[in-house]
Design a protein around this motif. Sequence first.
Motif, PDB file in Angstrom:
ATOM      1  N   PHE A 114       0.825  -1.208   0.000  1.00 38.57           N
ATOM      2  CA  PHE A 114       0.000   0.000   0.000  1.00 38.57           C
ATOM      3  C   PHE A 114       0.860   1.259   0.000  1.00 38.57           C
ATOM      4  CE2 PHE A 114      -2.323  -3.376   1.985  1.00 38.57           C
ATOM      5  CZ  PHE A 114      -3.649  -3.187   1.653  1.00 38.57           C
ATOM      6  N   THR A 115       0.452   2.241  -0.781  1.00 40.21           N
ATOM      7  CA  THR A 115       0.904   3.600  -0.511  1.00 40.21           C
ATOM      8  C   THR A 115      -0.132   4.216   0.421  1.00 40.21           C
ATOM      9  OG1 THR A 115      -0.322   4.721  -2.273  1.00 40.21           O
ATOM     10  CG2 THR A 115       1.806   3.738  -2.861  1.00 40.21           C
ATOM     11  N   GLY A 116       0.173   5.406   0.929  1.00 40.16           N
ATOM     12  CA  GLY A 116      -0.785   6.084   1.782  1.00 40.16           C
ATOM     13  C   GLY A 116      -1.582   7.116   1.007  1.00 40.16           C
ATOM     14  N   VAL A 117      -2.455   7.784   1.712  1.00 35.17           N
ATOM     15  CA  VAL A 117      -3.305   8.810   1.114  1.00 35.17           C
ATOM     16  C   VAL A 117      -2.509  10.114   0.999  1.00 35.17           C
ATOM     17  CG1 VAL A 117      -5.452  10.126   1.391  1.00 35.17           C
ATOM     18  CG2 VAL A 117      -5.345   7.723   2.107  1.00 35.17           C
ATOM     19  N   ASN A 118      -2.746  10.858  -0.057  1.00 36.71           N
ATOM     20  CA  ASN A 118      -2.067  12.138  -0.262  1.00 36.71           C
ATOM     21  C   ASN A 118      -2.746  13.217   0.579  1.00 36.71           C
ATOM     22  OD1 ASN A 118      -0.672  14.352  -1.146  1.00 36.71           O
ATOM     23  ND2 ASN A 118      -1.466  14.308  -3.237  1.00 36.71           N
ATOM     24  N   VAL A 119      -2.391  13.244   1.850  1.00 38.39           N
ATOM     25  CA  VAL A 119      -2.951  14.236   2.769  1.00 38.39           C
ATOM     26  C   VAL A 119      -1.955  15.388   2.867  1.00 38.39           C
ATOM     27  CG1 VAL A 119      -3.895  14.637   5.065  1.00 38.39           C
ATOM     28  CG2 VAL A 119      -4.103  12.383   4.024  1.00 38.39           C
ATOM     29  N   LEU A 130       8.424  13.208   3.353  1.00 38.36           N
ATOM     30  CA  LEU A 130       8.971  11.936   3.813  1.00 38.36           C
ATOM     31  C   LEU A 130       8.092  10.771   3.364  1.00 38.36           C
ATOM     32  CD1 LEU A 130      10.074  12.691   7.493  1.00 38.36           C
ATOM     33  CD2 LEU A 130      11.561  12.189   5.560  1.00 38.36           C
ATOM     34  N   PHE A 131       6.794  10.940   3.512  1.00 37.40           N
ATOM     35  CA  PHE A 131       5.883   9.879   3.125  1.00 37.40           C
ATOM     36  C   PHE A 131       5.924   9.643   1.619  1.00 37.40           C
ATOM     37  CE2 PHE A 131       4.193  10.569   7.349  1.00 37.40           C
ATOM     38  CZ  PHE A 131       3.750   9.302   7.728  1.00 37.40           C
ATOM     39  N   ALA A 132       5.996  10.714   0.833  1.00 36.74           N
ATOM     40  CA  ALA A 132       6.050  10.562  -0.624  1.00 36.74           C
ATOM     41  C   ALA A 132       7.295   9.786  -1.042  1.00 36.74           C
ATOM     42  CB  ALA A 132       6.019  11.936  -1.295  1.00 36.74           C
ATOM     43  N   ARG A 133       8.432  10.071  -0.406  1.00 33.16           N
ATOM     44  CA  ARG A 133       9.660   9.321  -0.710  1.00 33.16           C
ATOM     45  C   ARG A 133       9.497   7.848  -0.385  1.00 33.16           C
ATOM     46  NH1 ARG A 133      13.868  12.515   2.744  1.00 33.16           N
ATOM     47  NH2 ARG A 133      14.993  10.512   2.579  1.00 33.16           N
ATOM     48  N   TYR A 134       8.885   7.562   0.744  1.00 29.78           N
ATOM     49  CA  TYR A 134       8.694   6.168   1.130  1.00 29.78           C
ATOM     50  C   TYR A 134       7.771   5.453   0.144  1.00 29.78           C
ATOM     51  CZ  TYR A 134       7.596   2.102   4.044  1.00 29.78           C
ATOM     52  OH  TYR A 134       7.427   0.827   4.519  1.00 29.78           O
ATOM     53  N   TYR A 135       6.709   6.119  -0.267  1.00 35.21           N
ATOM     54  CA  TYR A 135       5.757   5.472  -1.166  1.00 35.21           C
ATOM     55  C   TYR A 135       6.345   5.240  -2.548  1.00 35.21           C
ATOM     56  CZ  TYR A 135       2.502   6.700   2.548  1.00 35.21           C
ATOM     57  OH  TYR A 135       1.881   6.833   3.759  1.00 35.21           O
ATOM     58  N   MET A 136       7.283   6.082  -2.986  1.00 37.85           N
ATOM     59  CA  MET A 136       7.990   5.800  -4.233  1.00 37.85           C
ATOM     60  C   MET A 136       8.768   4.499  -4.106  1.00 37.85           C
ATOM     61  SD  MET A 136       7.323   8.002  -6.594  1.00 37.85           S
ATOM     62  CE  MET A 136       8.711   7.823  -7.722  1.00 37.85           C
ATOM     63  N   ASN A 137       9.374   4.291  -2.943  1.00 36.35           N
ATOM     64  CA  ASN A 137      10.084   3.041  -2.692  1.00 36.35           C
ATOM     65  C   ASN A 137       9.126   1.860  -2.651  1.00 36.35           C
ATOM     66  OD1 ASN A 137      13.075   3.469  -2.192  1.00 36.35           O
ATOM     67  ND2 ASN A 137      12.259   5.018  -0.818  1.00 36.35           N
ATOM     68  N   VAL A 138       7.961   2.050  -2.030  1.00 36.68           N
ATOM     69  CA  VAL A 138       6.975   0.975  -1.964  1.00 36.68           C
ATOM     70  C   VAL A 138       6.561   0.548  -3.374  1.00 36.68           C
ATOM     71  CG1 VAL A 138       4.632   0.364  -1.258  1.00 36.68           C
ATOM     72  CG2 VAL A 138       6.128   1.609   0.319  1.00 36.68           C
ATOM     73  N   LEU A 149      -0.398  -3.775  -5.769  1.00 31.93           N
ATOM     74  CA  LEU A 149      -0.198  -2.476  -5.136  1.00 31.93           C
ATOM     75  C   LEU A 149      -1.520  -1.725  -5.077  1.00 31.93           C
ATOM     76  CD1 LEU A 149       1.729  -0.276  -3.986  1.00 31.93           C
ATOM     77  CD2 LEU A 149       1.879   0.614  -6.330  1.00 31.93           C
ATOM     78  N   VAL A 150      -1.890  -1.319  -3.876  1.00 31.67           N
ATOM     79  CA  VAL A 150      -3.070  -0.485  -3.684  1.00 31.67           C
ATOM     80  C   VAL A 150      -2.575   0.947  -3.500  1.00 31.67           C
ATOM     81  CG1 VAL A 150      -5.095  -0.031  -2.273  1.00 31.67           C
ATOM     82  CG2 VAL A 150      -4.338  -2.393  -2.643  1.00 31.67           C
ATOM     83  N   ASP A 151      -2.762   1.755  -4.515  1.00 34.39           N
ATOM     84  CA  ASP A 151      -2.225   3.117  -4.520  1.00 34.39           C
ATOM     85  C   ASP A 151      -3.265   4.082  -3.956  1.00 34.39           C
ATOM     86  OD1 ASP A 151      -0.812   5.394  -4.917  1.00 34.39           O
ATOM     87  OD2 ASP A 151      -0.985   5.391  -7.107  1.00 34.39           O
ATOM     88  N   GLN A 152      -3.255   4.232  -2.644  1.00 32.30           N
ATOM     89  CA  GLN A 152      -4.188   5.162  -2.012  1.00 32.30           C
ATOM     90  C   GLN A 152      -3.883   6.616  -2.380  1.00 32.30           C
ATOM     91  OE1 GLN A 152      -5.595   3.974   2.178  1.00 32.30           O
ATOM     92  NE2 GLN A 152      -3.469   3.281   2.129  1.00 32.30           N
TER      93      GLN A 152
END
Length: 253
Positions: A114-119, A130-138, A149-152
């Motif tokens: 999962f990526t997270g929600v773009n809040v 920080l979260f965007a960098r992590y989700y690119m890695n995910v 992959l569930v791209d929230q």
Amino acid sequence: MTLASLGDSFTEGVGDPYPDGGGVFRGWADRLAEHLADHTGGIEYANLAVRGKLIRQIVTDQVPPALEMAPDLVTLCAGGNDLLRPAGDPERLAKILDHTVGRLRAKGSQVVLFTGVNVATGYMRGTIGLFARYYMNVRAIADKHDCFLVDQWSMDVLTDSRAWDEDRLHMSPEGHRRLALRVAEVLGVPTEERWDAPWPEADPVSWTEARRDDLHWVKESLGPWIGRRLTGKSSGDTVTAKRPELTPLTKDR
């Protein structure tokens, strides 16, 4: 079919309590399991997720029993709590996730990431980079290991405040419901409802009402959360997994 869900409060289902008032949360993972049981007639399902857990705790406490189960499908979401701490390092977390996914795939389990929600607004906006960098890695890890992959991040419907609990950190029952439908779609499981159905028009909120809600949130949610961080405590310190072993879940429950 066998399903094991691993992670923290997101997967435990915090924000979506069962109506019996027993303190157990339902959440998107339980809802997904119910969809799968309805579609197949029955599955075996485990949910090892516990609120507040860091990625190392998930790897240490939840991954070994999941490897022993060797389920057909594993859902794994971890790292969010780490990134909310001062030393959160997206690249370090990604290395841990990459290794963990490799272990699960080597056992023959398909994995959902999962990526997270773009809040990008509100109190979380300072951490969005920080979260965007992590989700690119995910995303890269999902590609590398051929995972679902569930791209929230692309689910604009989840940026509506009604998708979130009063604590503004966990999803509401409706948010969890919509996410379960999206995960089912990613897995190719048919559902009768749409996860991206438009929200009904919301009633306007006055400035006074909004500030009153903000003060309530600071007192009931933000303050206690900061207190736990300062004292090294976790909301999951006294919580155990709600479904620690694979157990049958049938169409008729």
